[in-house]
Scaffold this motif. Structure first.
Motif, PDB file in Angstrom:
ATOM      1  N   ARG A  62      11.514  -6.201 -10.009  1.00 45.00           N
ATOM      2  CA  ARG A  62      12.843  -6.258  -9.392  1.00 45.00           C
ATOM      3  C   ARG A  62      12.951  -5.201  -8.281  1.00 45.00           C
ATOM      4  O   ARG A  62      13.490  -5.468  -7.207  1.00 45.00           O
ATOM      5  CB  ARG A  62      13.925  -6.044 -10.451  1.00 45.00           C
ATOM      6  CG  ARG A  62      15.332  -6.276  -9.915  1.00 45.00           C
ATOM      7  CD  ARG A  62      16.376  -6.223 -11.011  1.00 45.00           C
ATOM      8  NE  ARG A  62      16.350  -7.478 -11.758  1.00 45.00           N
ATOM      9  CZ  ARG A  62      16.169  -7.560 -13.072  1.00 45.00           C
ATOM     10  NH1 ARG A  62      16.020  -6.487 -13.801  1.00 45.00           N
ATOM     11  NH2 ARG A  62      16.177  -8.732 -13.667  1.00 45.00           N
ATOM     12  N   ALA A  63      12.417  -4.016  -8.531  1.00 43.69           N
ATOM     13  CA  ALA A  63      12.442  -2.943  -7.522  1.00 43.69           C
ATOM     14  C   ALA A  63      11.609  -3.337  -6.304  1.00 43.69           C
ATOM     15  O   ALA A  63      11.998  -3.064  -5.161  1.00 43.69           O
ATOM     16  CB  ALA A  63      11.933  -1.645  -8.129  1.00 43.69           C
ATOM     17  N   GLN A  64      10.483  -3.976  -6.556  1.00 43.63           N
ATOM     18  CA  GLN A  64       9.630  -4.424  -5.455  1.00 43.63           C
ATOM     19  C   GLN A  64      10.368  -5.447  -4.593  1.00 43.63           C
ATOM     20  O   GLN A  64      10.341  -5.381  -3.368  1.00 43.63           O
ATOM     21  CB  GLN A  64       8.346  -5.025  -6.040  1.00 43.63           C
ATOM     22  CG  GLN A  64       7.200  -5.051  -5.096  1.00 43.63           C
ATOM     23  CD  GLN A  64       6.745  -3.671  -4.688  1.00 43.63           C
ATOM     24  OE1 GLN A  64       7.288  -3.115  -3.737  1.00 43.63           O
ATOM     25  NE2 GLN A  64       5.781  -3.114  -5.368  1.00 43.63           N
ATOM     26  N   LEU A  65      11.059  -6.400  -5.232  1.00 49.22           N
ATOM     27  CA  LEU A  65      11.845  -7.385  -4.486  1.00 49.22           C
ATOM     28  C   LEU A  65      12.966  -6.716  -3.700  1.00 49.22           C
ATOM     29  O   LEU A  65      13.252  -7.092  -2.565  1.00 49.22           O
ATOM     30  CB  LEU A  65      12.411  -8.442  -5.435  1.00 49.22           C
ATOM     31  CG  LEU A  65      11.407  -9.441  -5.988  1.00 49.22           C
ATOM     32  CD1 LEU A  65      12.060 -10.301  -7.061  1.00 49.22           C
ATOM     33  CD2 LEU A  65      10.837 -10.309  -4.880  1.00 49.22           C
ATOM     34  N   ARG A  70      15.443  -8.783  -1.359  1.00 46.48           N
ATOM     35  CA  ARG A  70      15.422 -10.084  -2.010  1.00 46.48           C
ATOM     36  C   ARG A  70      15.725  -9.888  -3.489  1.00 46.48           C
ATOM     37  O   ARG A  70      15.597  -8.790  -4.023  1.00 46.48           O
ATOM     38  CB  ARG A  70      14.049 -10.753  -1.867  1.00 46.48           C
ATOM     39  CG  ARG A  70      13.512 -10.836  -0.446  1.00 46.48           C
ATOM     40  CD  ARG A  70      14.286 -11.761   0.460  1.00 46.48           C
ATOM     41  NE  ARG A  70      13.940 -13.141   0.339  1.00 46.48           N
ATOM     42  CZ  ARG A  70      12.934 -13.734   0.957  1.00 46.48           C
ATOM     43  NH1 ARG A  70      12.139 -13.065   1.743  1.00 46.48           N
ATOM     44  NH2 ARG A  70      12.727 -15.022   0.790  1.00 46.48           N
ATOM     45  N   ALA A  71      16.104 -10.959  -4.175  1.00 48.91           N
ATOM     46  CA  ALA A  71      16.399 -10.912  -5.610  1.00 48.91           C
ATOM     47  C   ALA A  71      15.699 -12.074  -6.300  1.00 48.91           C
ATOM     48  O   ALA A  71      15.456 -13.121  -5.692  1.00 48.91           O
ATOM     49  CB  ALA A  71      17.905 -10.992  -5.847  1.00 48.91           C
ATOM     50  N   PHE A  75      14.265 -17.020  -5.999  1.00 50.12           N
ATOM     51  CA  PHE A  75      13.006 -17.704  -6.289  1.00 50.12           C
ATOM     52  C   PHE A  75      13.118 -18.589  -7.525  1.00 50.12           C
ATOM     53  O   PHE A  75      12.521 -19.659  -7.573  1.00 50.12           O
ATOM     54  CB  PHE A  75      11.882 -16.672  -6.428  1.00 50.12           C
ATOM     55  CG  PHE A  75      11.763 -15.816  -5.199  1.00 50.12           C
ATOM     56  CD1 PHE A  75      11.181 -16.319  -4.043  1.00 50.12           C
ATOM     57  CD2 PHE A  75      12.276 -14.530  -5.176  1.00 50.12           C
ATOM     58  CE1 PHE A  75      11.092 -15.540  -2.888  1.00 50.12           C
ATOM     59  CE2 PHE A  75      12.192 -13.745  -4.035  1.00 50.12           C
ATOM     60  CZ  PHE A  75      11.600 -14.249  -2.884  1.00 50.12           C
ATOM     61  N   VAL A  76      13.897 -18.169  -8.499  1.00 48.79           N
ATOM     62  CA  VAL A  76      14.104 -18.981  -9.707  1.00 48.79           C
ATOM     63  C   VAL A  76      14.845 -20.267  -9.348  1.00 48.79           C
ATOM     64  O   VAL A  76      14.490 -21.351  -9.834  1.00 48.79           O
ATOM     65  CB  VAL A  76      14.848 -18.180 -10.796  1.00 48.79           C
ATOM     66  CG1 VAL A  76      15.234 -19.083 -11.966  1.00 48.79           C
ATOM     67  CG2 VAL A  76      13.999 -17.011 -11.273  1.00 48.79           C
ATOM     68  N   VAL A 111       6.662 -13.596   0.667  1.00 44.20           N
ATOM     69  CA  VAL A 111       7.671 -12.637   1.111  1.00 44.20           C
ATOM     70  C   VAL A 111       6.996 -11.847   2.226  1.00 44.20           C
ATOM     71  O   VAL A 111       6.219 -10.926   1.975  1.00 44.20           O
ATOM     72  CB  VAL A 111       8.131 -11.693  -0.023  1.00 44.20           C
ATOM     73  CG1 VAL A 111       9.156 -10.700   0.495  1.00 44.20           C
ATOM     74  CG2 VAL A 111       8.689 -12.501  -1.180  1.00 44.20           C
ATOM     75  N   GLY A 112       7.255 -12.270   3.435  1.00 44.24           N
ATOM     76  CA  GLY A 112       6.560 -11.667   4.562  1.00 44.24           C
ATOM     77  C   GLY A 112       5.063 -11.947   4.463  1.00 44.24           C
ATOM     78  O   GLY A 112       4.639 -12.918   3.845  1.00 44.24           O
TER      79      GLY A 112
END
Length: 143
Positions: A62-65, A70-71, A75-76, A111-112
Motif C-alpha cells: 500500500r505504501a509503495q502504491l 495510486r490505491a 486495480f481490484v 504503474v509507469g
C-alpha cells in the motif's frame, strides 16, 4: 465529444463532481462521462464479472502504491470487471476460462515504467491479493 474515465483518472475537481453520481456505490465502482470542457456529465456503473472476496494488501505494498499516488482499489476494480487491457490476448483468454472453470484469476497492470501491480484471486474467490513488483517479471508466488 464526451470521454469515459475511471474515477482515479479524474482530476481532484472532477472527483468532487463525480461524487454526486455515486451516492449508492463507492465512486471507484463507476466510470464517468466527461465532456470537452472537463465537466463530469454522469456516472456509469462498472459491473464485476468476478467475485473478489476480501481484498488483501500488505502495508508495504500500500505504501509503495501511495508513492505513485495510486490505491489498490483502482486495480481490484479493473481486475473484477475484466479490464485486462494491459495483458496479452492469451492471458485475457486464460482469465475468462479461469472465471468459467473456477480457477485462479491473475491480472497485471503497469504503474509507469518501473512497477507492475499484480492482482490475484484464487479459485475459492474468498480473497484477492494485491502485490507490487518494482522490477520486470512476476513477484514471488505469481505464475
Amino acid at each position: 465529444m464526451a470521454h469515459l474515465y475511471y474515477y482515479h483518472q479524474l482530476t481532484l475537481e472532477q472527483q468532487v463532481q463525480a461524487l454526486k453520481f455515486s451516492e449508492e456505490v463507492r465512486p471507484e465502482w463507476q466510470c464517468y462521462m466527461v465532456d470537452f470542457r472537463g465537466d463530469v456529465l454522469r456516472g456509469l456503473p462498472l459491473n464485476p464479472i468476478l467475485q473478489t472476496g476480501t481484498v488483501r494488501v500488505a502495508d508495504s505494498e500500500r505504501a509503495q502504491l501511495a508513492k505513485f499516488h495510486r490505491a489498490e482499489i483502482e486495480f481490484v476494480v479493473r481486475h473484477a470487471i475484466g479490464d485486462w487491457s494491459e495483458m496479452s490476448p492469451d492471458e485475457c483468454a486464460a482469465n475468462h476460462l479461469a472465471i468459467e472453470n473456477g480457477a485462479p484469476v491473475i491480472s497485471r497492470y503497469a504503474v509507469g515504467d518501473i512497477a507492475q501491480v499484480y492482482v490475484v484471486t484464487p479459485a475459492d474467490r474468498l480473497h484477492t491479493q494485491v502485490m507490487v513488483s518494482l522490477h520486470a517479471g512476476s513477484p514471488r508466488g505469481v505464475q
